[in-house]
Design a protein around this motif. Structure first.
Motif, PDB file in Angstrom:
ATOM      1  N   SER A 158      50.146  13.517 -51.934  1.00  0.00           N
ATOM      2  CA  SER A 158      49.972  14.672 -51.028  1.00  0.00           C
ATOM      3  C   SER A 158      50.968  14.631 -49.876  1.00  0.00           C
ATOM      4  O   SER A 158      51.247  15.667 -49.259  1.00  0.00           O
ATOM      5  N   GLY A 159      51.501  13.462 -49.583  1.00  0.00           N
ATOM      6  CA  GLY A 159      52.442  13.325 -48.473  1.00  0.00           C
ATOM      7  C   GLY A 159      53.881  13.343 -48.956  1.00  0.00           C
ATOM      8  O   GLY A 159      54.493  14.396 -49.104  1.00  0.00           O
ATOM      9  N   LEU A 160      54.409  12.154 -49.237  1.00  0.00           N
ATOM     10  CA  LEU A 160      55.840  12.003 -49.520  1.00  0.00           C
ATOM     11  C   LEU A 160      56.350  12.921 -50.624  1.00  0.00           C
ATOM     12  O   LEU A 160      57.319  13.654 -50.442  1.00  0.00           O
TER      13      LEU A 160
ATOM     14  N   MET B 173      55.271   2.189 -53.862  1.00  0.00           N
ATOM     15  CA  MET B 173      54.476   1.964 -52.640  1.00  0.00           C
ATOM     16  C   MET B 173      53.434   0.861 -52.871  1.00  0.00           C
ATOM     17  O   MET B 173      53.226   0.007 -52.008  1.00  0.00           O
ATOM     18  N   LEU B 174      52.811   0.880 -54.051  1.00  0.00           N
ATOM     19  CA  LEU B 174      51.822  -0.179 -54.347  1.00  0.00           C
ATOM     20  C   LEU B 174      52.507  -1.542 -54.331  1.00  0.00           C
ATOM     21  O   LEU B 174      51.965  -2.521 -53.816  1.00  0.00           O
ATOM     22  N   GLY B 175      53.733  -1.582 -54.900  1.00  0.00           N
ATOM     23  CA  GLY B 175      54.503  -2.838 -54.926  1.00  0.00           C
ATOM     24  C   GLY B 175      54.777  -3.330 -53.518  1.00  0.00           C
ATOM     25  O   GLY B 175      54.620  -4.513 -53.204  1.00  0.00           O
TER      26      GLY B 175
ATOM     27  N   GLU C 169      46.824   9.059 -52.808  1.00  0.00           N
ATOM     28  CA  GLU C 169      46.750  10.319 -52.045  1.00  0.00           C
ATOM     29  C   GLU C 169      47.869  10.392 -51.006  1.00  0.00           C
ATOM     30  O   GLU C 169      48.498  11.442 -50.829  1.00  0.00           O
ATOM     31  N   MET C 170      48.128   9.267 -50.358  1.00  0.00           N
ATOM     32  CA  MET C 170      49.170   9.235 -49.335  1.00  0.00           C
ATOM     33  C   MET C 170      50.533   9.587 -49.953  1.00  0.00           C
ATOM     34  O   MET C 170      51.285  10.404 -49.406  1.00  0.00           O
TER      35      MET C 170
END
Ligand SMILES: Nc1ncnc2c1ncn2[C@@H]1O[C@H](COP(=O)(O)OP(=O)(O)O)[C@@H](O)[C@H]1O
Ligand SMILES: CC(=O)N[C@@H](CCC(=O)OP(=O)(O)O)C(=O)O
Length: 298
Positions: A107-109, A77-79, A103-104
């Protein structure tokens, strides 16, 4: 397959089940904290096998508590967002933008993927993070690492309450600071702190290697605290294995009975460890040899 071979398979299965009896008795009522690392949850098959193990464990009387990581998913995700990140001793240097992504993703995906996998196998999992019900209050671990948290105050009551309702807690390693900050906690560190607060009978750290390896690349089936210190000083224990082994030492100090580092990609890794004579991975339990007792002690 010939009928004769099929009969032999069934007989072997029945024997395995029968041999599991002392272990089923031993772990009845035990709290087992399982840390699922990001590298161990790669394929859907691995996730399904993990989820089945967790549901089966609960079915036979264990109180499973899942704590997860998700480093590779955060990297991805950062990439995609063009945010660079680096690691110091296995911990991500975490600035404000990074902690929001952490956190996204966690805690999410990642959390919901595990919850869904367990529920698909007939379990009742519920996803929370260290923020919920003040489970894991953190302080900054090291100013150089930014928003990386060190757990400083644990309130495991929410885990007990969920367990009493036969819900399986699935916990993301994100904590809150006393001033309302969000902290990124290494998954192993969070699992160790939660296992310590629960005085768990076992902490299983599932990763992508078959255990802690020595300088020759051989897996050590049993490790003492001193061996961990020596191997770390010699640089044989490195990278992501540093927080894992450090967690093991801290967890033992906090009253966890034993810690096992094992390959979570192997099918039925948790069942193999808990319910067979053979066990799996590297057992860290001070200086005792890796012998599986048959008495009803955990
Ligand atoms: N002595 C060692 N024995 C086994 N693995 C080691 C050792 N030293 C470093 N490692 C590395 O640690 C990695 C596991 O840590 P990490 O990648 O953080 O896993 P996870 O994502 O499961 O938490 C292994 O894949 C391996 O590359
Ligand atoms: C502080 C820190 O390093 N946090 C970790 C949290 C996720 C984690 O620990 O994931 P694995 O278990 O898959 O390695 C990170 O940002 O990657």
């Amino acid at each position: 397959m010939k009928k004769q071979d099929m009969n032999r398979d069934w007989i072997a299965t029945a024997r395995t089940l029968s041999q599991a009896l002392p272990y089923l008795q031993r772990y009845e009522g035990a709290t087992v904290v399982i840390k699922l690392g990001g590298h161990a949850m790669g394929s859907d098959e691995a996730m399904e096998s993990f989820a089945r193990d967790v549901v089966l464990m609960q079915q036979v009387g264990v109180k499973p508590v899942v704590v997860h990581g998700g480093g590779p998913m955060i990297n991805k995700m950062l990439g995609q967002l063009g945010i660079e990140s680096s690691f110091v001793n296995g911990k991500r240097v975490t600035d404000k933008a990074t902690v929001e992504v952490v956190e996204m993703v966690l805690s999410g995906l990642v959390n919901k993927r595990i919850v869904q996998a367990i529920n698909s196998q007939g379990g009742r999992a519920i996803g929370i993070s260290g923020k919920d019900a003040n489970l894991m209050v953190c302080e900054q671990a090291d100013p150089e690492l930014g928003f990386v948290g060190a757990p400083v105050a644990m309130d495991p009551s929410i885990v007990h309450e969920l367990g009493e309702e036969n819900l399986i807690p699935v916990i993301a390693p994100v904590g809150a600071g006393r001033d309302g900050e969000t902290f990124n906690v290494n998954g192993d560190t969070a699992a160790g702190a939660i296992a310590g607060a629960l005085h768990a009978d076992r902490l299983l750290l599932l990763t992508d290697v078959s255990g802690v390896k020595d300088a020759n690349g051989e897996v050590l089936t049993c490790l003492s605290s001193q061996q961990i210190k020596d191997l770390t000083e010699a640089g044989v224990i490195a990278g992501g294995m540093i927080p894992k082994t450090q967690t093991a030492l801290d967890a033992l100090r906090d009253g966890v009975r034993a810690v096992v580092i094992l390959d979570g990609r192997a099918p039925n890794a948790c069942l193999l460890e808990l319910y067979t004579e053979h066990g799996a991975g590297s057992l860290i339990r001070d200086t005792q040899p890796r012998v599986k007792p048959t008495a009803k002690t955990v």
